[in-house]
Design a protein around this motif. Structure first.
Motif, PDB file in Angstrom:
ATOM      1  N   LEU A 170       4.458  10.870   6.415  1.00 31.72           N
ATOM      2  CA  LEU A 170       3.769  10.087   5.549  1.00 31.72           C
ATOM      3  C   LEU A 170       3.870   8.805   6.169  1.00 31.72           C
ATOM      4  CD1 LEU A 170       5.464   7.600   3.464  1.00 31.72           C
ATOM      5  CD2 LEU A 170       6.439   9.722   2.297  1.00 31.72           C
ATOM      6  N   THR A 171       2.492   8.016   5.866  1.00 30.75           N
ATOM      7  CA  THR A 171       2.075   6.882   6.544  1.00 30.75           C
ATOM      8  C   THR A 171       1.820   5.703   5.094  1.00 30.75           C
ATOM      9  OG1 THR A 171       1.215   7.677   8.445  1.00 30.75           O
ATOM     10  CG2 THR A 171       0.643   5.244   7.559  1.00 30.75           C
ATOM     11  N   VAL A 172       2.399   4.622   5.115  1.00 26.14           N
ATOM     12  CA  VAL A 172       2.099   3.373   3.549  1.00 26.14           C
ATOM     13  C   VAL A 172       1.181   2.967   3.750  1.00 26.14           C
ATOM     14  CG1 VAL A 172       2.519   1.240   2.133  1.00 26.14           C
ATOM     15  CG2 VAL A 172       5.158   3.449   3.190  1.00 26.14           C
ATOM     16  N   THR A 173      -0.327   3.531   3.613  1.00 28.64           N
ATOM     17  CA  THR A 173      -1.276   2.531   3.082  1.00 28.64           C
ATOM     18  C   THR A 173      -1.536   1.556   2.135  1.00 28.64           C
ATOM     19  OG1 THR A 173      -1.859   3.842   1.625  1.00 28.64           O
ATOM     20  CG2 THR A 173      -2.442   4.730   3.344  1.00 28.64           C
ATOM     21  N   HIS A 174      -1.226   1.389   1.634  1.00 30.76           N
ATOM     22  CA  HIS A 174      -1.302   0.035   0.415  1.00 30.76           C
ATOM     23  C   HIS A 174       0.565   0.403  -0.686  1.00 30.76           C
ATOM     24  CE1 HIS A 174      -3.154  -2.671  -2.149  1.00 30.76           C
ATOM     25  NE2 HIS A 174      -2.415  -2.108  -3.638  1.00 30.76           N
ATOM     26  N   VAL A 175       0.151  -1.318  -1.060  1.00 29.92           N
ATOM     27  CA  VAL A 175       1.784  -1.598  -1.536  1.00 29.92           C
ATOM     28  C   VAL A 175       1.153  -2.266  -2.792  1.00 29.92           C
ATOM     29  CG1 VAL A 175       3.764  -3.252  -1.720  1.00 29.92           C
ATOM     30  CG2 VAL A 175       3.065  -2.452   0.453  1.00 29.92           C
ATOM     31  N   VAL A 176       1.354  -1.103  -4.327  1.00 36.05           N
ATOM     32  CA  VAL A 176       0.718  -1.380  -5.227  1.00 36.05           C
ATOM     33  C   VAL A 176       2.146  -2.306  -5.371  1.00 36.05           C
ATOM     34  CG1 VAL A 176       0.611   0.276  -7.204  1.00 36.05           C
ATOM     35  CG2 VAL A 176      -0.173   0.888  -5.145  1.00 36.05           C
ATOM     36  N   SER A 177       2.840  -2.170  -5.821  1.00 31.18           N
ATOM     37  CA  SER A 177       4.069  -3.262  -6.567  1.00 31.18           C
ATOM     38  C   SER A 177       5.318  -3.217  -5.505  1.00 31.18           C
ATOM     39  CB  SER A 177       3.973  -2.529  -8.083  1.00 31.18           C
ATOM     40  OG  SER A 177       5.241  -1.440  -7.880  1.00 31.18           O
ATOM     41  N   PRO A 178       6.119  -3.859  -6.332  1.00 33.68           N
ATOM     42  CA  PRO A 178       7.625  -3.945  -5.402  1.00 33.68           C
ATOM     43  C   PRO A 178       8.549  -2.600  -5.414  1.00 33.68           C
ATOM     44  CG  PRO A 178       7.178  -5.836  -6.369  1.00 33.68           C
ATOM     45  CD  PRO A 178       6.082  -5.160  -6.787  1.00 33.68           C
ATOM     46  N   THR A 179       8.090  -1.532  -6.205  1.00 33.76           N
ATOM     47  CA  THR A 179       8.818  -0.761  -6.540  1.00 33.76           C
ATOM     48  C   THR A 179       7.411   0.661  -6.460  1.00 33.76           C
ATOM     49  OG1 THR A 179       8.043  -0.997  -8.862  1.00 33.76           O
ATOM     50  CG2 THR A 179       9.879  -1.301  -8.237  1.00 33.76           C
ATOM     51  N   GLU A 180       6.885   0.502  -6.490  1.00 34.60           N
ATOM     52  CA  GLU A 180       5.518   1.652  -5.748  1.00 34.60           C
ATOM     53  C   GLU A 180       4.724   1.327  -4.466  1.00 34.60           C
ATOM     54  OE1 GLU A 180       3.570   4.645  -8.807  1.00 34.60           O
ATOM     55  OE2 GLU A 180       3.049   2.324  -9.446  1.00 34.60           O
ATOM     56  N   VAL A 181       4.656   2.587  -3.948  1.00 35.49           N
ATOM     57  CA  VAL A 181       3.495   2.044  -2.727  1.00 35.49           C
ATOM     58  C   VAL A 181       2.718   3.796  -2.860  1.00 35.49           C
ATOM     59  CG1 VAL A 181       4.994   1.049  -1.414  1.00 35.49           C
ATOM     60  CG2 VAL A 181       5.113   3.699  -1.151  1.00 35.49           C
ATOM     61  N   ARG A 182       1.323   3.149  -2.087  1.00 32.74           N
ATOM     62  CA  ARG A 182       0.380   4.563  -2.300  1.00 32.74           C
ATOM     63  C   ARG A 182       0.746   4.673  -0.576  1.00 32.74           C
ATOM     64  NH1 ARG A 182      -3.346   6.767  -4.564  1.00 32.74           N
ATOM     65  NH2 ARG A 182      -5.943   7.422  -3.104  1.00 32.74           N
ATOM     66  N   VAL A 183       0.660   6.294  -0.410  1.00 35.20           N
ATOM     67  CA  VAL A 183       0.940   6.487   0.340  1.00 35.20           C
ATOM     68  C   VAL A 183      -0.082   7.429   1.019  1.00 35.20           C
ATOM     69  CG1 VAL A 183       3.669   6.535   0.741  1.00 35.20           C
ATOM     70  CG2 VAL A 183       2.348   8.279   0.093  1.00 35.20           C
ATOM     71  N   GLU A 184      -0.108   8.766   2.642  1.00 35.69           N
ATOM     72  CA  GLU A 184      -1.122   9.313   3.530  1.00 35.69           C
ATOM     73  C   GLU A 184       0.191   9.932   3.363  1.00 35.69           C
ATOM     74  OE1 GLU A 184      -4.987   9.622   6.054  1.00 35.69           O
ATOM     75  OE2 GLU A 184      -4.856   8.009   4.836  1.00 35.69           O
ATOM     76  N   TRP A 185      -0.066  11.841   3.124  1.00 37.41           N
ATOM     77  CA  TRP A 185       1.223  12.384   4.076  1.00 37.41           C
ATOM     78  C   TRP A 185       0.111  12.967   5.248  1.00 37.41           C
ATOM     79  CZ3 TRP A 185       5.720  13.709   2.104  1.00 37.41           C
ATOM     80  CH2 TRP A 185       5.838  12.700   0.380  1.00 37.41           C
ATOM     81  N   GLN A 186       0.779  13.839   5.911  1.00 37.84           N
ATOM     82  CA  GLN A 186      -0.018  13.969   7.532  1.00 37.84           C
ATOM     83  C   GLN A 186      -0.703  15.384   7.513  1.00 37.84           C
ATOM     84  OE1 GLN A 186       3.557  15.977  10.012  1.00 37.84           O
ATOM     85  NE2 GLN A 186       3.512  17.904   8.314  1.00 37.84           N
ATOM     86  N   ASP A 187      -1.656  15.389   6.106  1.00 35.66           N
ATOM     87  CA  ASP A 187      -2.168  16.834   6.022  1.00 35.66           C
ATOM     88  C   ASP A 187      -3.298  16.177   5.279  1.00 35.66           C
ATOM     89  OD1 ASP A 187      -1.229  16.168   3.135  1.00 35.66           O
ATOM     90  OD2 ASP A 187      -0.907  18.121   2.491  1.00 35.66           O
ATOM     91  N   GLY A 188      -3.175  14.443   5.317  1.00 35.06           N
ATOM     92  CA  GLY A 188      -4.546  13.795   4.494  1.00 35.06           C
ATOM     93  C   GLY A 188      -4.545  13.525   3.474  1.00 35.06           C
ATOM     94  N   ALA A 189      -3.338  14.207   2.322  1.00 35.61           N
ATOM     95  CA  ALA A 189      -3.091  14.095   1.252  1.00 35.61           C
ATOM     96  C   ALA A 189      -2.827  12.410   0.855  1.00 35.61           C
ATOM     97  CB  ALA A 189      -2.498  15.148   0.258  1.00 35.61           C
ATOM     98  N   ARG A 190      -3.372  11.770  -0.690  1.00 33.12           N
ATOM     99  CA  ARG A 190      -2.528  10.655  -1.293  1.00 33.12           C
ATOM    100  C   ARG A 190      -2.134  10.526  -2.206  1.00 33.12           C
ATOM    101  NH1 ARG A 190      -8.529   7.229   1.147  1.00 33.12           N
ATOM    102  NH2 ARG A 190      -7.819   7.887   2.997  1.00 33.12           N
TER     103      ARG A 190
END
Length: 63
Positions: A28-48
């Motif tokens: 998975l790749t981190v796409t956005h830091v939402v808060s210090p304890t949560e991030v938005r990610v994109e999986w290898q298959d494209g799901a977010r």
């Protein structure tokens, strides 16, 4: 936590946009830091989705 403390915590975090992790055998790749304890990610298959940083600390490995 005020906004200054929050920004400082996000800058000091390991979870910067563009970093890759391997979690349960999938990349998975981190796409956005939402808060210090949560991030938005994109999986290898494209799901977010949103992922807690506690989960990545416990089970993830930096790729």
């Amino acid at each position: 936590m005020n906004s200054r403390q929050r920004r400082s915590a996000c800058r000091a975090s390991l979870y910067k946009p563009g970093t890759s992790w391997v979690f349960r055998g999938k990349r998975l790749t981190v796409t956005h830091v939402v808060s210090p304890t949560e991030v938005r990610v994109e999986w290898q298959d494209g799901a977010r989705t949103y992922v807690s940083t506690r989960v990545l600390d416990a089970s993830g490995q930096r790729a």
